[in-house]
Design a protein around this motif. Structure first.
Motif, short mmCIF file in Angstrom:
data_model
loop_
_atom_site.label_atom_id
_atom_site.label_comp_id
_atom_site.label_asym_id
_atom_site.label_seq_id
_atom_site.Cartn_x
_atom_site.Cartn_y
_atom_site.Cartn_z
N THR A 79 84.89 40.39 13.09
CA THR A 79 84.73 39.69 11.81
C THR A 79 86.05 39.17 11.27
OG1 THR A 79 84.92 41.77 10.57
CG2 THR A 79 82.71 41.06 11.21
N GLY A 80 87.15 39.45 11.97
CA GLY A 80 88.46 38.99 11.54
C GLY A 80 88.86 37.71 12.25
N LYS A 81 90.01 37.17 11.87
CA LYS A 81 90.52 35.94 12.46
C LYS A 81 92.03 36.01 12.55
CE LYS A 81 90.19 31.57 13.82
NZ LYS A 81 89.44 31.15 15.02
N VAL A 82 92.57 35.64 13.71
CA VAL A 82 94.01 35.61 13.91
C VAL A 82 94.43 34.18 14.22
CG1 VAL A 82 95.95 36.41 15.32
CG2 VAL A 82 94.10 37.99 14.72
N THR A 83 95.39 33.69 13.47
CA THR A 83 95.95 32.36 13.68
C THR A 83 97.40 32.52 14.08
OG1 THR A 83 94.49 31.44 11.97
CG2 THR A 83 96.41 30.13 12.59
N GLY A 84 97.85 31.71 15.01
CA GLY A 84 99.24 31.76 15.43
C GLY A 84 99.90 30.41 15.34
N VAL A 85 101.18 30.39 14.98
CA VAL A 85 101.97 29.16 15.00
C VAL A 85 103.28 29.44 15.71
CG1 VAL A 85 102.96 29.60 12.69
CG2 VAL A 85 102.93 27.26 13.63
N ASP A 86 103.67 28.55 16.62
CA ASP A 86 104.88 28.71 17.40
C ASP A 86 105.44 27.32 17.67
OD1 ASP A 86 105.98 31.24 19.36
OD2 ASP A 86 106.61 29.23 19.94
N ILE A 87 106.74 27.25 17.96
CA ILE A 87 107.38 25.97 18.21
C ILE A 87 107.15 25.47 19.63
CG2 ILE A 87 109.61 26.88 18.99
CD1 ILE A 87 110.95 24.71 17.27
N SER A 88 106.69 26.35 20.53
CA SER A 88 106.70 26.06 21.96
C SER A 88 105.30 25.86 22.55
CB SER A 88 107.40 27.21 22.72
OG SER A 88 107.22 27.11 24.10
N ASP A 89 105.09 24.71 23.21
CA ASP A 89 103.84 24.48 23.94
C ASP A 89 103.73 25.43 25.13
OD1 ASP A 89 102.49 21.93 22.81
OD2 ASP A 89 104.58 21.34 22.98
N GLY A 90 104.88 25.76 25.75
CA GLY A 90 104.85 26.69 26.87
C GLY A 90 104.37 28.06 26.46
N MET A 91 104.83 28.54 25.30
CA MET A 91 104.37 29.84 24.79
C MET A 91 102.87 29.79 24.47
SD MET A 91 106.86 32.00 24.88
CE MET A 91 108.64 32.24 24.69
N LYS A 92 102.41 28.66 23.97
CA LYS A 92 100.98 28.52 23.68
C LYS A 92 100.15 28.66 24.95
CE LYS A 92 97.67 25.42 21.37
NZ LYS A 92 96.81 24.91 22.45
N THR A 93 100.60 28.04 26.03
CA THR A 93 99.88 28.13 27.30
C THR A 93 99.80 29.57 27.79
OG1 THR A 93 100.54 25.89 27.93
CG2 THR A 93 99.87 27.37 29.70
N VAL A 94 100.93 30.28 27.74
CA VAL A 94 100.97 31.68 28.19
C VAL A 94 100.09 32.55 27.29
CG1 VAL A 94 102.45 33.70 28.49
CG2 VAL A 94 103.27 31.45 29.20
N SER A 95 100.15 32.32 25.98
CA SER A 95 99.37 33.13 25.04
C SER A 95 97.88 32.88 25.17
CB SER A 95 99.81 32.83 23.60
OG SER A 95 101.10 33.35 23.37
N GLU A 96 97.49 31.63 25.38
CA GLU A 96 96.06 31.34 25.57
C GLU A 96 95.51 32.10 26.76
OE1 GLU A 96 95.55 26.84 23.72
OE2 GLU A 96 96.21 27.08 25.80
N LYS A 97 96.26 32.16 27.83
CA LYS A 97 95.82 32.92 29.01
C LYS A 97 95.70 34.40 28.67
CE LYS A 97 97.02 33.55 33.92
NZ LYS A 97 97.16 35.01 33.99
N ARG A 98 96.67 34.93 27.93
CA ARG A 98 96.66 36.36 27.61
C ARG A 98 95.46 36.73 26.72
NH1 ARG A 98 101.72 37.77 27.55
NH2 ARG A 98 101.46 39.18 29.32
#
Length: 220
Positions: free
Chosen positions: A68-87
């Motif tokens: 029922t919760g929601k987590v939002t993330g903001v980062d400067i790096s597209d590369g970090m986004k790709t790694v985090s999406e996989k995780r």
């Protein structure tokens, strides 16, 4: 932070995104996990992580916030986004995690959007004259009584001297800021100056260098 600095920072983190865990997280994870425990995320809360990196905290936050919760993330790096999406996908929590890439401040979110904001080894990446603006933005997006958790490199307590490693780290940051990009800061004073009420103010060490673990709240 200038446009040139932002581009250099983004390029640096894009390049190291797939090896960041080996470079830094092996040293940082104990402090990061202590900070998450101090935040005590509750089922159903809305959480923002600034500087989500390779996504370890995103998974922990999403598990704590529950379905029922929601987590939002903001980062400067597209590369970090790709790694985090996989995780987060592999952890089975992608349905409650939304990731954004943006230069901050400002934060691209509406006033009063979040119950909690979390930052681990991120606040000290900003230039010192930008940190008050960043903290003001965090206060803006937090709900009344919301919590901010910060884990960051800290200055020695009054009366204590820098260790040899800390002196070396500061020298490296001064002369090679895009390799050693963070700097020890007085996060306790910065949060208090920004109007946060400190509920947790602890210090630990990583390789003889002090690290602050803080939780501050906004006025209810």
């Amino acid at each position: 932070m200038s446009t040139t600095d932002e581009k250099q920072t983004k390029s640096f983190y894009d390049r190291i995104s797939h090896s960041y865990d080996m470079i830094a997280d092996s040293n940082e994870h104990v402090a990061r996990e202590k900070g998450l425990a101090a935040l005590a995320i509750q089922e159903g809360e809305s959480v923002l992580e600034i500087g989500y990196g390779t996504g370890h905290s995103l998974v922990a936050l999403a598990e704590a916030a529950g379905t029922t919760g929601k987590v939002t993330g903001v980062d400067i790096s597209d590369g970090m986004k790709t790694v985090s999406e996989k995780r987060v996908t592999e952890a089975g929590v992608a349905d409650r995690v939304e990731l954004t890439v943006a230069n901050t401040p400002p934060l691209p979110f509406a006033d009063g959007s979040f119950d909690v904001v979390s930052m681990s080894f991120t606040l000290e990446l900003f230039p010192l004259d930008t940190i008050p603006t960043m903290l003001a933005e965090i206060r803006r997006v937090l709900k009344p009584g919301g919590r901010l958790g910060v884990v960051c490199m800290a200055l020695p307590k009054d009366g204590n001297k820098d260790s040899f490693l800390e002196k070396t780290y500061k020298w490296m940051h001064q002369h090679f800021p895009h390799i050693v990009d963070c700097q020890p800061i007085n996060a306790t004073g910065l949060l208090q100056d920004a109007g946060f009420i400190l509920k947790e103010d602890d210090t630990m060490e990583i390789w003889t260098m002090p690290v602050s673990v803080l939780v501050g709240t906004t006025p209810a």
